[in-house]
Design a protein around this motif. Sequence first.
Motif, short mmCIF file in Angstrom:
data_model
loop_
_atom_site.label_atom_id
_atom_site.label_comp_id
_atom_site.label_asym_id
_atom_site.label_seq_id
_atom_site.Cartn_x
_atom_site.Cartn_y
_atom_site.Cartn_z
N GLU A 83 -5.76 2.41 -0.90
CA GLU A 83 -4.44 3.01 -1.08
C GLU A 83 -3.42 2.04 -1.68
O GLU A 83 -2.31 1.89 -1.15
CB GLU A 83 -3.92 3.53 0.26
N THR A 109 0.85 -1.19 0.00
CA THR A 109 0.00 0.00 0.00
C THR A 109 0.89 1.24 0.00
O THR A 109 2.11 1.15 0.05
CB THR A 109 -0.91 0.02 1.24
N GLN A 110 0.27 2.40 -0.03
CA GLN A 110 1.03 3.63 -0.03
C GLN A 110 1.73 3.88 1.32
O GLN A 110 2.64 4.69 1.41
CB GLN A 110 0.11 4.81 -0.36
N ARG A 111 1.30 3.14 2.34
CA ARG A 111 1.88 3.32 3.67
C ARG A 111 2.95 2.29 4.00
O ARG A 111 3.79 2.51 4.86
CB ARG A 111 0.80 3.27 4.74
N ARG A 164 -9.26 -1.74 4.59
CA ARG A 164 -9.58 -0.47 3.94
C ARG A 164 -8.34 0.14 3.28
O ARG A 164 -8.39 0.67 2.17
CB ARG A 164 -10.18 0.52 4.95
N GLU A 165 -7.23 0.06 3.97
CA GLU A 165 -5.98 0.60 3.42
C GLU A 165 -5.62 -0.10 2.11
O GLU A 165 -5.21 0.54 1.13
CB GLU A 165 -4.86 0.44 4.44
N THR A 175 -9.06 -1.96 9.47
CA THR A 175 -8.20 -0.83 9.11
C THR A 175 -7.25 -1.21 7.98
O THR A 175 -7.07 -0.46 7.00
CB THR A 175 -7.41 -0.35 10.34
N LEU A 176 -6.66 -2.38 8.08
CA LEU A 176 -5.74 -2.84 7.03
C LEU A 176 -6.49 -3.12 5.73
O LEU A 176 -5.99 -2.81 4.64
CB LEU A 176 -5.01 -4.10 7.49
N LEU A 178 2.88 -5.47 5.34
CA LEU A 178 1.45 -5.77 5.44
C LEU A 178 1.24 -7.20 5.93
O LEU A 178 0.43 -7.46 6.83
CB LEU A 178 0.78 -5.57 4.08
#
Length: 926
Positions: free
Chosen positions: A552, A500-502, A547-548, A544-545, A508
């Motif tokens: 993203e 992801t972008q994070r 959705r990320e 939360t993960l 992950l």
Amino acid sequence: MSNDLRLKLLGAALAAGLAVPATAAQIFPYQVFEKELANGFRVVTVPYDSPGTLSYSIIVRTGSREEVEPGHSGFAHFFEHMMFRGTEKYSQDDYNDIVKRMGADTNGYTSNDRTVYYIVGPSAELETMMEIESDRFLNLTYDEEAFRREALAVLGEYNKNVSNPFLPLFERLRELAFTRHTYGHTTMGYLDDIKAMPGYYDYSLRFFDRFYRPENTTLLVVGDAEPQKVDVLAERYFGAWQPGYRPAEIPAEPAQTEAKSAHIDWGGPIAPHLLIGYRAPAFSDTTVDTAALDIISQLLFSDSAPLYKKLVVDEQWLDQLGGSYSDHRDPYLFVIFARLKSKDLLPEVEAAMQEAIADLQRNPVDGERLERIKSHLRYDFALGLDSPQSIARTLINSLVLTGDPGSVNRVYEQYQKITPADVQRAARELFRDSGRTSVTLWHPGEKAAPAPPIDTVVLPSPESPLVSLRLLFKAGSTHDPAGKEGLAALTGLMVAEAGTQRRDYSELVDLLYPLAATIDVATDREVTVITGEIHREKLDEYATLLREVVLEPAFDARDFTRNKEQLEAYLTTTLRASSDELLGLEMLQQVLYDGHPYGHAPEGTLAGLAAITLDDVKSFYRRHYTRANLMLGVAGGYPEGFLDSFLAGLEALPAGEASTAELPAPPAVDGRDFTLVEKSTGSVGIHFGYPIPVTRAHPDYYALMVANSFLGEHRTFHGRLMQQLRGKRGLNYGDYSYIEYYYSPPTTNNPTPNVPRRQQYFSVWVRPVVPNTAHFALRNAIYEVERLAERGMTREEFELTRDYLLNYSKLWAQTLPDRLGFLMDSRFYGTGYYIDEIDERLRSLTLEEVNAAIRRYLQADDFQAVLVTDGAAALKQALAADQPSPMVYNAPPDAEVAEEDKRIEGLPVAPDVIRIVPVDTLFEAD
């Protein structure tokens, strides 16, 4: 209270037939009731909240491990087949009819240490299950002719399995690793022994008499059942079974003193395979040894392991890597598997493995990481206890290995005791060069307007500790641009199996690991679905993960390369080289929908994948991953407010426009059109079918469902195809028919949700047969379709099949994810909940409606056929000549079958077109 005293008290409770309660600290959360009859037959009952259904398993503590006589490898598995041959009281057909009336699912399986027979069905039929199962265990009977015929089916099953490289790999690995112990052969056995089986009728009677005895057998009932009632019925039906079990003398395997290796040349192009086995100890629930091996498999080979990240994600030398220890009664193997991009990378891959192993042997594992693994193993186990059958599978393992259902809790107690020093010691003892055996395999010649609110489907189950999430995007392979086939599937992977972008993909995976969770993705013709299941204690972290991931995606170049190569490997190594059955299924769809948006595999084509750029993926994502295209499903014990907050997070998706477009009509099928896929294989797989204008939204679907179930219900013994081709003639392992696309039929027993399609097709699947019976098997299948089309169903056949489906269909939705998936499919088709719809429609259905649907839709004059075969030219010549193809048996068939064979062997096939397609040309371009 000391642990020893607690175990003694529990043992006393079991001897008295009392419940053993689960404690809060124990991983297995259900009460277990156990009783032993005077003859040694054990009865284990686990009440479980599954209203109206239960799992009924009979476990024989005999598998291929007991095959000590030379020339008899594979016999335990073969005898499992014979157990379905009937008794004087209940013939094979009678047994199948009773199971069908119950609406139950029944089958058996054999492995190294066990043979298991199971029924999953209505709890109200418990006594019926007791009666028919006890009858065959006490009174099994079959004649030599039936025995010889079944040997042909076992040979067909071997030929089916050997087309996948794993069977020859494991055959060679075990043969090398074990010089005396019976683990040296697989459960299937050696081919020469299988070919000799027709001559072992007398041996089979002795085998039954020796091993199928009460002291060697356990009954396990899980689900909606009262333990006292189970015990009473078990005494009534099994109490007269006479003991007499004589255990086999299993030869001990001497210590391995030097490394061993071998190589297999594969007949066609395939990705290089590496299989390694290290000699490992037997299962133990009283020491940390078994638990330590499970920890090591996670440390070195899980997708959160540094070795996995290096070889698969970063260097991308492999597209598959795994390593594990499977529980066995005697010392077995810790097995490592790798699938390489090139055989030239083998030295680097093996060096990286050895470096990771040496590091584990030198340095104790970090304590925090060890605790994360323990968390993963605990929650992963808990998430698997979601149905009577899954609970039964867990307890069967304990009952086979130790005879004690409490063994599963003791193993998890060992997990809690393990220290970094224990893991280090186990790694030093396990990974010895002298105990290493390896086998390699490869081919010698290798090479919009505002969107409406997100469509939401909910299935609350407040008592469940699990939560299931499904994000279904209406973006499948029908949306692939011309020349870039595979773009939908690649985009799905770049969302769900990439960074992801994070954080990058490895980070992950690290975060998901202690949750025992994954984010999975599957792309079909019309949809891509992203799925996950989580314990509600970890729901917020997981959501939360998730959705990320969806909102993203990073679209990193390294993930792009890795995932593209994964799709290419599926087309070349899985479809072309490893699975004749999936190959035939995909090819049938391609010839049925040639020139149509359904006309290429969701994984794409090699040329299409090569043409896709990272910008293409980004563009596809922006266009199709929108609120207008999304259907969200949430099921389970999620807390109040969760749904609203999760939906609010998804509002960051662009509004978009619905992607669903009109589909052209499928190409007309005129005459009988044959495609012969030329491939190096030992069997012939057969698929044929044609499009039909019927989906679950069509009023004729349910009438056609009954007709199809009568003809060939998937993976059951009740259909005419199965009874005639497999049951009476022993042609192969199975024969089924379908009125809609069926996802991965070789590996699934029930329909898979979330593969909805607006256009469907009727098909017949004849599982691989011995080549010299292929022409007859094809004719036999055509004959059965024509027979049903001409005669329809009788009232008795209709009522039996309808009543069977009323009950059997309920087994398709035993888990929360399945129920949620079928609810979402029903929203796709615009119908009521699928399982309820079946119940309502079938109860009001008439024989006349079913026979009218048969007349409208079933025929064998116009179809596309795909046969996967070696020697395609000879088969083409035989098909074109259309000469009689007499069936050759190991033993004479019944007179009625022989008379019918005369009609079948000369049945005109009359192909209009026959084409031969080399397997290595498939999936190159659209």
